[in-house]
Each structure stands twice: as C-alpha cells, then as structure tokens.
Scaffold this motif. Structure first.
Motif, PDB file in Angstrom:
ATOM      1  N   THR A   1       0.808  -1.220   0.000  1.00 46.35           N
ATOM      2  CA  THR A   1       0.000   0.000   0.000  1.00 46.35           C
ATOM      3  C   THR A   1       0.835   1.261   0.000  1.00 46.35           C
ATOM      4  O   THR A   1       0.348   2.333  -0.355  1.00 46.35           O
ATOM      5  N   SER A   2       2.105   1.148   0.379  1.00 47.24           N
ATOM      6  CA  SER A   2       2.940   2.345   0.419  1.00 47.24           C
ATOM      7  C   SER A   2       3.096   2.967  -0.965  1.00 47.24           C
ATOM      8  O   SER A   2       3.419   4.154  -1.083  1.00 47.24           O
ATOM      9  N   LEU A   3       2.871   2.171  -2.013  1.00 42.66           N
ATOM     10  CA  LEU A   3       2.871   2.748  -3.367  1.00 42.66           C
ATOM     11  C   LEU A   3       1.861   3.886  -3.440  1.00 42.66           C
ATOM     12  O   LEU A   3       2.159   4.970  -3.945  1.00 42.66           O
ATOM     13  N   LEU A   4       0.667   3.655  -2.928  1.00 42.46           N
ATOM     14  CA  LEU A   4      -0.392   4.666  -3.008  1.00 42.46           C
ATOM     15  C   LEU A   4      -0.049   5.880  -2.149  1.00 42.46           C
ATOM     16  O   LEU A   4      -0.271   7.018  -2.538  1.00 42.46           O
ATOM     17  N   TYR A   5       0.498   5.606  -0.956  1.00 41.88           N
ATOM     18  CA  TYR A   5       0.878   6.715  -0.081  1.00 41.88           C
ATOM     19  C   TYR A   5       1.980   7.560  -0.724  1.00 41.88           C
ATOM     20  O   TYR A   5       1.969   8.786  -0.631  1.00 41.88           O
ATOM     21  N   ALA A   6       2.933   6.887  -1.380  1.00 41.67           N
ATOM     22  CA  ALA A   6       4.041   7.604  -1.994  1.00 41.67           C
ATOM     23  C   ALA A   6       3.540   8.459  -3.156  1.00 41.67           C
ATOM     24  O   ALA A   6       3.932   9.626  -3.308  1.00 41.67           O
ATOM     25  N   ARG A   7       2.649   7.880  -3.971  1.00 42.99           N
ATOM     26  CA  ARG A   7       2.049   8.666  -5.066  1.00 42.99           C
ATOM     27  C   ARG A   7       1.395   9.920  -4.514  1.00 42.99           C
ATOM     28  O   ARG A   7       1.597  11.020  -5.009  1.00 42.99           O
ATOM     29  N   GLU A   8       0.622   9.729  -3.452  1.00 39.18           N
ATOM     30  CA  GLU A   8      -0.118  10.843  -2.874  1.00 39.18           C
ATOM     31  C   GLU A   8       0.845  11.893  -2.329  1.00 39.18           C
ATOM     32  O   GLU A   8       0.652  13.098  -2.524  1.00 39.18           O
ATOM     33  N   ALA A   9       1.900  11.433  -1.701  1.00 41.18           N
ATOM     34  CA  ALA A   9       2.879  12.354  -1.125  1.00 41.18           C
ATOM     35  C   ALA A   9       3.492  13.216  -2.226  1.00 41.18           C
ATOM     36  O   ALA A   9       3.624  14.439  -2.083  1.00 41.18           O
ATOM     37  N   ILE A  10       3.860  12.559  -3.335  1.00 37.82           N
ATOM     38  CA  ILE A  10       4.483  13.294  -4.440  1.00 37.82           C
ATOM     39  C   ILE A  10       3.500  14.324  -4.993  1.00 37.82           C
ATOM     40  O   ILE A  10       3.855  15.481  -5.246  1.00 37.82           O
ATOM     41  N   ASN A  11       2.244  13.924  -5.138  1.00 42.15           N
ATOM     42  CA  ASN A  11       1.235  14.845  -5.671  1.00 42.15           C
ATOM     43  C   ASN A  11       1.007  16.030  -4.740  1.00 42.15           C
ATOM     44  O   ASN A  11       0.948  17.175  -5.171  1.00 42.15           O
ATOM     45  N   ILE A  12       0.906  15.753  -3.465  1.00 43.06           N
ATOM     46  CA  ILE A  12       0.649  16.827  -2.500  1.00 43.06           C
ATOM     47  C   ILE A  12       1.780  17.844  -2.518  1.00 43.06           C
ATOM     48  O   ILE A  12       1.566  19.046  -2.465  1.00 43.06           O
ATOM     49  N   LEU A  13       3.011  17.345  -2.663  1.00 41.12           N
ATOM     50  CA  LEU A  13       4.160  18.254  -2.664  1.00 41.12           C
ATOM     51  C   LEU A  13       4.411  18.857  -4.050  1.00 41.12           C
ATOM     52  O   LEU A  13       5.326  19.654  -4.227  1.00 41.12           O
ATOM     53  N   GLY A  14       3.619  18.446  -5.034  1.00 39.94           N
ATOM     54  CA  GLY A  14       3.776  18.971  -6.391  1.00 39.94           C
ATOM     55  C   GLY A  14       5.104  18.581  -7.016  1.00 39.94           C
ATOM     56  O   GLY A  14       5.688  19.338  -7.782  1.00 39.94           O
ATOM     57  N   LEU A  15       5.592  17.408  -6.687  1.00 36.44           N
ATOM     58  CA  LEU A  15       6.905  16.994  -7.177  1.00 36.44           C
ATOM     59  C   LEU A  15       6.796  15.966  -8.306  1.00 36.44           C
ATOM     60  O   LEU A  15       7.755  15.240  -8.579  1.00 36.44           O
TER      61      LEU A  15
END
Ligand SMILES: Cc1cc2nc3c(=O)[nH]c(=O)nc-3n(C[C@H](O)[C@H](O)[C@H](O)COP(=O)(O)OP(=O)(O)OC[C@H]3O[C@@H](n4cnc5c(N)ncnc54)[C@H](O)[C@@H]3O)c2cc1C
Ligand code: SF4
Ligand code: SF4
Ligand code: SF4
Ligand code: SF4
Lengths: 360, 638
Positions: free
Chosen positions: B247-261
């Motif tokens: 599930t960390s794949l989804l969390y990592a995607r979300e993290a990147i999106n939130i930070l605009g990276l």
C-alpha cells in the motif's frame, strides 16, 4: 448520595477495617443488598469499591465500629445489666415439648421449637435459618414449620445466614425472624436501625451461645478424613462427629487452628442483644440453657410453654457459676487483644473485667 | 455483495471487491481446488469467499489451526492440484514448523500461502512482518499494492509455485485486504486436473534438500526480474527515488502529488519482495543521490536494497528509511502503520522544503487525544464474555487468595482491559494461558502462594489448548481452565469450529464437544451459563479450591450469532425508574458505571438508569444483576 475518596467510603472501610485484617465473622449482613459484596463458601468479599460515604454495609457490620451502649439502649431501654451474662430476665433449663423436635435438635431442640411456634403463632411470618451439613452450610429463608425442622442441628462454621435478608424483603415479608450466632444477633440489631434496607422488619432475634466458629477449611479436613456424611457434629470438649451412632473424636487442640480469627476477638459468647439466647447446658445434652432477655422474648417463651412447644425448669444454681466463669474468662481474654477495637464499651465495664481476677 | 461478484461474476465484468475477495477470485480463476484456513483478521474473507464456490469445484475448510491447515493444502499440491492456505501473520508461526520442512522437499500443484499482516494491530495483539519468516523459510514473496493487483498476483503465484515446485507466499496487509477497488474479472481455468499421487512419488525432508530450496529461490529471482509486478513511475531519471511496496505505493504517489513533485521523483514499485529483483533494483540505483523507502512494518526491502548497494560500486547514495529513522510515524520507526504524511515528511527533509501539513500536527493530535475521555475497547451489548468476566472477578475476590489470571487470545482478550475488568495478568498467544498457569502452579514450593486460572476461548481450545491441559494433568499441576464457549470463532467473523458441528459450506458435520475431550483426558469438567451469574461465580469459587487441573466451560451463544439466528429481540429490556437506586447505597450506578454494557446508559435528568433500546441486545442479564429489580426483561412477540 455523596461520593468519597477511596479510603473513606463504606466499602473501603469494610475492606480495610474488617475483611483484610480477617475480622469478618461471616454473618452475611453486608451481603445481598448491593452488587458489590458477595459470599461463597463462607468467604465474604468486596468486588468493587463503590466510594459511597455512609454506605449501609459498614454501618450494619457487627465488626464495624459499634456504639455498644446505645445499641443496648435501643434493645432494652435503660435497664441495669450484668456485665457477664448481659441483660437477662430469667435463665432456665429448657427443651422442646415434642420428642420429634428434641430428637432433631442439637440438644433440647428449643430453637427449633421456639421458631416453629413463633411462625405458627404469628410472631413472625418468616425466619432466617441455617441448613446444610458437613459438606457445607446453606442459609435458608423459612416460612413454614416443616422448613424449621429441616434446619435443626448446629453447623459449627460461619454460615452467612443474614445474606438472605433482602430475599425476605423481596418476598414481601413484614415480620422477619432471625436465628443466629451472637455476631448475627448484633448485626440484626444494627440492621434494625437501617431503614434503607427495611431493617425494621426484623421482629424476633433468637440468639445462640457461641464460643467460636470454624473457618471453611473445616470442610476440607472433613472431606480428607471421610467424615462428610456424618449427620451430627458437637463440641462437648473435643470435637465429635457422629454417623448413625458411630463416633469419631478429634482432639480440640488439633482443631483450634481452624477457629475463625474473627471469633477470637468476639466479646459476646451469649448473644447479649437477642430476645432469647439458647445454648447447651454443658450438663445434660437433652436440655438447653435458655436466657430470656427482652419483653418480647418473655412473651414468646410464656406462650410457647402454654402451648406445649417447650417445657422449662429452673437453671440449677450450682451450674450458674460455671457458665459465668467461662464467659468471664472469654470476655477478659478478648479485652486484652489488640484487634478488639470495634466495640465502644463503657469504661466501668472494661474496668470490671480487667481489675477482677478469674476466680472472683 | 462482494462474494457474489467474486464467485458468480462473468469474465469481463468490472466489479467492486475488497482485497480478500479479489485474492479469492484470483485463486478461483487459477483453478484452486483446495482452500484451507484458520480464521484470523484481516485474512478471513478469503476462505469465506472461497467457501461459496460450489463444493463440486472446490474443497474449503476451516481447519483447527494453521499448521494442520497448511498440511492439508500441501497434500492437495502433492496430488497435483492447486491449493491455497490462508492465515494471519501470527498463524504463520504456528504453521512454520511444517513450512520449513515441506519447503525443502517441495511440492507439485501450485501452492499459495496467503498471509495477511496487520500493521498497527487493528485486530491483533501484535503487528508482525511475515516477510522475515518467509525469508527464513526460503519461500518467495509477492506483495500486492492494490485490490486489482491482489487478484493478478494470486493467479500468478500459482504459476510461479508450479514453475519452481515450491510454495509461494502472498503477503497482504489490512489496507489491501479490507479496502475496496474495481476489479476486471477474468475467465475461470478450463482445465480440470485429476488428483493423482503416483506410486513412487515421494515428498521427504532431508538436510541435503536445503540445496533444493536454495535453487528454487535462485529460480524465483530469475522469474522476478522479468515480472510485471515490479515497475517504475515518474521520470526515467531523478536524483531522488522512492522504493516502495504494498500500500505504500499509493501513499508515496499521494505524497508526491501533494508536494507537487510530479516529474521530479521516481517511484520504484517492488511487487516481488523476496527474493528481490537485483538487476531491476541496480538499474534504478544508477545515478541516484537519495533513496527513500516506504513499506509496512519493518525495513525488509530497505535492508535488501542496501545490501545490493553495498555489493556494487554505484557511487554515493543517501538512504532514508526506518533504519535511519527518517520514515517514522507517531510511534517512531518500525512501529505502527504507514501513511502519506510519513513519506511527505521524509521527502521534505530530502528536498529541503518546508511543508506544513494541513490540520493539526500529529503531536497536537496526540495531545488532544489525551484530553478526550478515554474510549475503551468494548465488548458488544449482550456479549456473554462480559458476564463471564464479572463472574470470574467476583469469584476471585471472594476466594481472596489473589488468583493469577493467565489470559489467551480471542475477543475475550479484551478481558485484559477495562471492558473485562482488567482481569488478565498475562496475555500472549493462542494456547499460552494453560502453559503459563501450569508453570506458575509448580512454583508453590519456591514460595509462590497465589492460585492460578486461565481463560481461553472455544476455538482456541481446539487450536492450542489441549496440549497444555495434557501437560498440566501429566505434570500434576493445579489450575482452573475456564473455556468461554460462545460456539463460534467470534473474533474473526463467526466461522464454525469443531464444536459447532457445521462445516464451511454450512452443512452439518460431527460435533466434537469440548467436555468430551476434557473428560477423555481424565480432567473434571463442569458447564455453566455465564448469564446465571451468581451460580457461575460460586462454581468458579468452589472449583478453584479443588486440587489438580480442572476445566469449567462457560457456555452461551455469542450475542451477534443469537441476534442473527433469531432475527428479532427475544426480550424487551427497560428500567423502572421508580425502583432504580441510581447513585445511592445499594447500587451506586452498577449497570452504567461498573457492569458496562453499552446498552445501559444514565439519565442525568432523572438521576436514574435507562436502557438504550437501540443498542440493547435484549439478553436480559443486567436485569438479573440489578440489585433493586429495577431492570425489567419482558418477553415480546416474535
Ligand atoms: C458455630 C456455633 C458455635 C456454638 N458454640 C456453642 C458453645 O460454645 N456453647 C454453647 O452452649 N452452645 C454453642 N452453640 C449453640 C448450640 O450448638 C446449639 O445451637 C444451641 O444450644 C441450640 O440448641 P437446640 O437444640 O435448640 O438446636 P436446634 O433446635 O437444633 O436449632 C439449631 C439452630 O441453629 C441454627 N444454626 C445452625 N448452625 C448455625 C450456624 N452456623 N450459624 C447460625 N445459626 C446456625 C439453625 O438455623 C437451627 O435453627 C454454638 C452454635 C454454633 C452454630
Ligand atoms: S452496601 Fe452500599 S456502601 Fe456498601 S458496598 Fe454496597 S453500595 Fe457500597
Ligand atoms: S462480619 Fe458480617 S457484615 Fe461484617 S464484613 Fe463480615 S459478613 Fe459482612
Ligand atoms: S443496576 Fe439497577 S438500581 Fe442500579 S442504577 Fe442500574 S437500574 Fe438502577
Ligand atoms: S439486556 Fe442489559 S446487558 Fe443485555 S444487552 Fe441489554 S442492556 Fe446490555
């Protein structure tokens, strides 16, 4: 109701002042009213500290702090009393009128006879008694004369008879009798002062003589020795178990260790606050010693005699000093114990025992 | 209905399934013939779903414990059929002895061992990373990130198992097993293999076969290099990459999106976490400066990747993970569940960007939560365990020898906390209670004077308690074993067990009553109803004083099962406030502040108790406990 700090609530006081130091006499008074005090196999415990300040459990406990003088006054009014035998009007040898009751009774069957008569004649509408056998005791709420006979015979452990009092209330009984050991008699008198539990419905208190009850470990011993089917136990001097005529005797010294700690500091071998007290004669096992203490007790005995339920003889004058001496010694011994703090005795009474020698 | 779609859905259908149903569907499509399991959250729905497959197509079994379960499934594999054995992480310990043996000799038909981990222990007493056990047993691991992938991996796992002739472990976690996603269904396998165990075919365990297990891992590593479950997302080249799995794949995607990276950080997703695809990983380490690891529970891929890095000359890379302490939630690294915030924090540190998480900081949330009134775990309204615990508490108090209570695992392990009156002095794994009680009872001669009792569940009884009882009786121990028998495996979703006399498919089978087993061992056994509370407490109190090992069964159907069976309340329960003693002596709010059934509530206006009729299960036990007779339980028409 006001809530208290942990250590001041009634339940906490009962636990710390009575149960933990092993001073509980197992009377059962505190059991059965609320959900937090239970008793199984003659062991009483607080399950939960309710933190209620002036709870009834501590107030009615015979080993909770007791204003003895005022309690005596509540029962007898302002009368003189004998510091050894307690308030008494008369003292007799007595036995049940009918052979049947005599034979099922421990000695003369007086308790059985008086209880049966009191029920029949409307002195009371129910009575708390103690059934069971050498496998264990069982408090019983009795409302018929046949039920009374089933409870005949002494069980020498601390049955929590009074735990059934609320059962009697739930059943709607208004005039409830009690047959009990001296601690239970004191508890009954304290209960009469507690209207929240309907204690005023206790209307007759028949007290037993008692020099001490055994702890429930007795039943383990009895089982180990294969005596659990014996039908009678007695303590004439040593401890006697009889099974259809066959006797087993265990020396009292071997049994002493089983006496309940609470009984060692009991100041009242003769049920001083009862309406009548009944014990052995230490002389003739077919008869009882009977002390009449209150007006109600006197009326009961008079009518029971008139109706042939019991018969009475004068107490032999040569035996009275023996009884007095035994009681004197017990009281004197108890006054010297450090754990004897629950009774507030008048100073002169205390002084009487402490300053008088054994043989006076 | 998830299970209906999973089992009856047509190829091509797009259906909403949870992860467990998707795994079951994958197994079904792959032609699984044997499905066994010991129930355990979060894994139970897999076998529950497979139990709906027509019995002519599949044999499904709730086994008595995990090792028996795995042995049965392996037998099917020996006969050339595809088999799946499912358990929660803790169960893998129980099955482990067999797993490490059978994996040496290997097997034949595809054998998939599905293990569901429970990070943060939502419904477990421990959070446990089963990948380390798989590594130690030398069993390859697949780890799905999504519900969709769970189905695909389940299918693939059977193929790989047959290719390497050994078991494959499919590791799920709560957030995969219990989340829902759209799944496109595939066709069911057409081939109907016959079960065969040819004369001369043998499956043995032998030290030399250690080499076979090793070679199987080498083979798996080769397969994994080309496996579609390992892929990257984002730019081809980036100085910062996140290695993630599950599930960390989804969390990592979300993290990147939130930070605009997006476009600045590369995601390396590993689906085959053991053995790691070394070439694939190496290629994604080339030219990289920072590596962040995102995975559930322990630092499994983190260690593996760093080992690969150490063995090659790749240049300077900084690693940010649990070992470095950069991947860390409120419980610190390694403990608790992953979430996007944890990854955001790590990225922000690597990229030296200021990031204020919206809302309150985790620290403030913790601070606030200490100000809230505590919300304890609670047992259901009408739960027979509450009554059992009250009886045990009462009996122990009256016994007055400070009895030690050795707990065990089940929903009754709530007995360790407020809802069970904090009764337990020890709580470990299934079957631990009798062993501990037995051991303690042997210490009397060294000065330990407290008696012991242990509380176990009915399902646990069959699973792990019997050896402890035999040992106790054989060694002459003194303890009381109380079996809370609610006639189902309640904690994990009401699966039947050997005492219930019902099979997976709901047909009746031979019931094996607990009391018959106990008496067969020569151990005295009594049965009481915990709703007859006073009698139960008295029985416990008396039994505690008996010598030797004793068993007392407290039997009463689970409230949820009872409600489901009867589909209506049997009794209406209410308070007659004119009788209620409320806070006064003689009660002191027993029902609402001590007893603690959620159905008993306080009416502050009247200063008396009431029943929350929407919550009350109608069991009526509080009516028997109310000292004033103020709680009335009335029969109502069905
Ligand atoms: C523990 C104990 C110690 C005693 N010690 C002495 C003593 O030292 N000296 C002495 O003279 N007499 C003692 N007695 C009293 C004696 O044993 C007889 O109970 C009494 O003489 C009445 O005899 P009875 O023939 O009238 O009895 P019965 O007509 O047989 O009636 C006996 C009654 O006692 C009640 N009873 C029985 N066991 C208990 C119990 N454990 N607690 C409360 N009530 C009970 C029953 O309800 C029954 O109604 C003791 C009694 C008990 C219970
Ligand atoms: S009798 Fe009253 S004070 Fe005593 S424990 Fe019960 S509720 Fe509390
Ligand atoms: S002596 Fe009687 S009232 Fe006191 S604690 Fe014991 S049983 Fe309760
Ligand atoms: S237990 Fe009975 S008396 Fe006590 S608060 Fe509840 S309803 Fe009232
Ligand atoms: S009857 Fe009482 S104990 Fe049972 S569910 Fe209702 S409130 Fe709870």
């Amino acid at each position: 109701m006001e809530n208290c700090e942990l250590e001041y609530g009634a339940a906490a006081r009962l636990k710390e002042g009575v149960l933990d130091p092993d001073l509980c006499s197992g009377c059962g008074a505190c059991v059965g009213f609320c959900p937090y005090i239970k008793s199984y196999n003659e062991r009483v415990a607080i399950i939960h500290n309710c933190q209620i300040c002036d709870g009834v459990c501590y107030r009615i406990c015979p080993r909770g702090f007791t204003q003895y003088t005022s309690l005596r006054r509540e029962v007898f009014g302002a009368v003189d009393f004998d510091p050894v035998l307690g308030v008494n009007k008369e003292i007799y040898f007595a036995r049940a009128g009918e052979e049947e009751m005599r034979s099922c009774g421990q000695y003369g069957g007086v308790v059985t006879a008086l209880s049966a008569f009191a029920l029949k004649d409307g002195f009371i509408d129910s009575i708390l008694m103690t059934g069971g056998n050498l496998k264990g005791t069982k408090p019983v709420l009795v409302s018929s004369t046949s039920g009374v006979a089933k409870c005949a015979g002494s069980k020498y452990t601390a049955a929590p008879t009074l735990s059934l009092f609320q059962e009697a209330i739930k059943n709607g009984y208004q005039k409830i009798g009690v047959v009990g050991r001296p601690c239970q008699v004191t508890a009954s008198r304290k209960m009469q002062q507690a209207p929240e539990i309907n204690g005023q419905r206790i209307s007759l208190v028949i007290g037993l003589f008692c020099m001490g009850a055994f702890s429930p470990e007795l039943y383990t011993l009895v089982k180990e020795k294969g005596l659990e089917n014996c039908d009678r136990m007695d303590i004439p001097k040593d401890v006697l178990f009889s099974s259809s005529g066959e006797d087993t005797i265990i020396p009292y010294d071997e049994m002493r260790q089983f006496i309940r700690n609470a009984c060692l500091s009991c100041y009242d071998p003769l049920s001083e606050l009862a309406d009548v007290s009944v014990g052995s004669t230490e002389y003739d096992p077919g008869w009882n010693a009977l002390i009449i203490r209150t007006t109600k007790g006197a009326a009961l005995v008079e009518q029971a005699c008139a109706n042939g339920y019991i018969e009475i003889n004068p107490y032999p004058s040569e035996l009275l000093p023996l009884l007095k001496r035994a009681v004197f010694r017990k009281k004197k011994r108890v006054l010297g114990r450090v754990d004897f703090t629950y009774l507030n005795l008048p100073a002169p009474e205390r002084e009487y025992f402490l300053s008088t020698g054994d043989d006076d | 209905m998830g299970w209906k779609d999973a089992i009856e859905g047509k190829p091509g259908d797009l259906v909403l399934l949870n992860g467990n149903e998707a795994i079951a569907r994958g197994a079904y499509e792959a032609g699984v013939r044997y499905a066994s399991s010991y129930p355990g959250s979060p894994s139970s729905e897999i076998t529950e779903t497979l139990s709906r497959v027509p019995a002519s197509d599949l044999y499904a079994e709730w086994s008595v414990n995990e090792i028996v379960s795995l042995e049965g499934a392996t037998a099917a594999s020996f006969a050339g059929l595809r088999a799946m054995c499912t358990m929660k992480a803790d169960g893998l310990n129980v099955a482990f002895d067999f797993l490490t043996s059978m994996n040496l000799g290997g097997c034949k038909g595809g054998l998939v061992l599905t293990v569901a981990d429970d990070p943060q222990g939502h419904s477990s007493v421990k959070e446990y990373d089963s990948r380390y056990l798989a590594k130690s047993a030398m069993v390859p691991v697949l780890e799905p990130s999504t519900v969709k992938e769970a189905r695909e991996m389940a299918i693939k796992a059977f193929d790989i198992s047959e290719q390497i002739k050994g078991p494959v472990l499919l590791r799920s976690v709560t957030r995969v097993s219990h989340s829902r996603g759209l799944v496109r269904l595939g066709a069911l396998a057409q081939e109907r293999k016959k079960a065969e165990f040819p004369v001369g075919q043998r499956f043995l365990t032998k030290t030399l076969f250690h080499m076979k297990a090793r070679d199987r891992l080498i083979q798996a590593a080769i397969i994994f290099e080309e496996c579609k479950f390992n892929y990257t997302e984002g730019p081809d080249r980036a100085d910062t990459v996140i290695f993630c799995c599950g599930t960390s794949l989804l969390y990592a995607r979300e993290a990147i999106n939130i930070l605009g990276l997006q476009g600045k950080i590369k995601l390396v997703k590993i689906g085959t976490t053991f053995p790691l695809p070394e070439r694939f990983i190496l290629s994604n380490l080339q030219g990289v400066k920072n590596v962040i690891f995102a995975e559930e529970i322990r630092s499994f891929i983190e260690e593996g990747v760093m080992l690969i890095y150490a063995r090659h000359n790749i240049g300077n890379i900084r690693f940010y993970g649990k070992i470095s302490g950069d991947i860390s939630g409120v419980r610190g690294p390694f403990c608790g569940e992953m979430n996007p915030d944890i990854i955001i924090k790590a990225i922000a540190r690597v990229k030296r960007i200021q990031y204020e998480a919206p809302g309150y900081s985790p620290e403030t949330i913790v601070e606030f939560s200490t100000m809230l009134p505590p919300r304890e775990y609670a047992m259901c309204p009408g739960c027979p365990h509450r009554a059992s615990f009250w009886a045990v508490k009462t009996a122990i108090a009256v016994d007055s020898r400070d009895c030690i209570v050795a707990g065990d695992i089940g929903c009754y392990c709530l007995g360790a906390w407020d809802t069970g009156y904090n009764l337990f002095d020890s709580l470990h794994c299934m079957g631990a209670g009798p062993g501990i009680a037995s051991g303690l009872s042997k210490l009397e001669k060294f000065g330990l004077k407290r008696p012991t009792l242990t509380i176990v569940g009915d399902s646990t009884f069959y699973h792990a308690v019997i050896p402890g009882l035999i040992n106790g009786r054989y060694s002459g121990s003194d303890f009381l074993c109380i079996v809370l028998d609610n006639s189902v495996t309640a904690m994990t979703g009401h699966q039947p067990h050997p005492g219930s006399g019902i099979s997976n498919h709901g047909r009746s089978t031979t019931a094996i009553p607990i009391e018959e087993i106990v008496r067969g061992l020569g151990i005295p056994c009594a049965i009481t109803d915990p709703f007859e509370n006073d009698k139960t407490a008295e029985t416990i109190s008396s039994t505690l004083r008996e010598p030797g090992v004793k068993v007392l069964i407290l039997r009463r159907e689970c409230a949820l099962v009872a409600a489901r069976k009867h589909q209506h309340k049997k009794q209406r329960v209410y308070v007659d406030q004119s009788l209620c003693r409320g806070e006064s002596c003689g009660c002191g709010r027993f029902c609402t502040s001590v007893w603690g059934c959620p159905g008993n509530i306080w009416d502050p206006v009247a200063g008396k108790a009431v029943i929350d009729e929407a919550v009350c299960a109608g069991c009526g036990v509080c009516a028997t406990l109310c000292p004033a007779g103020a709680i009335i339980a009335e029969e109502v028409d069905k």
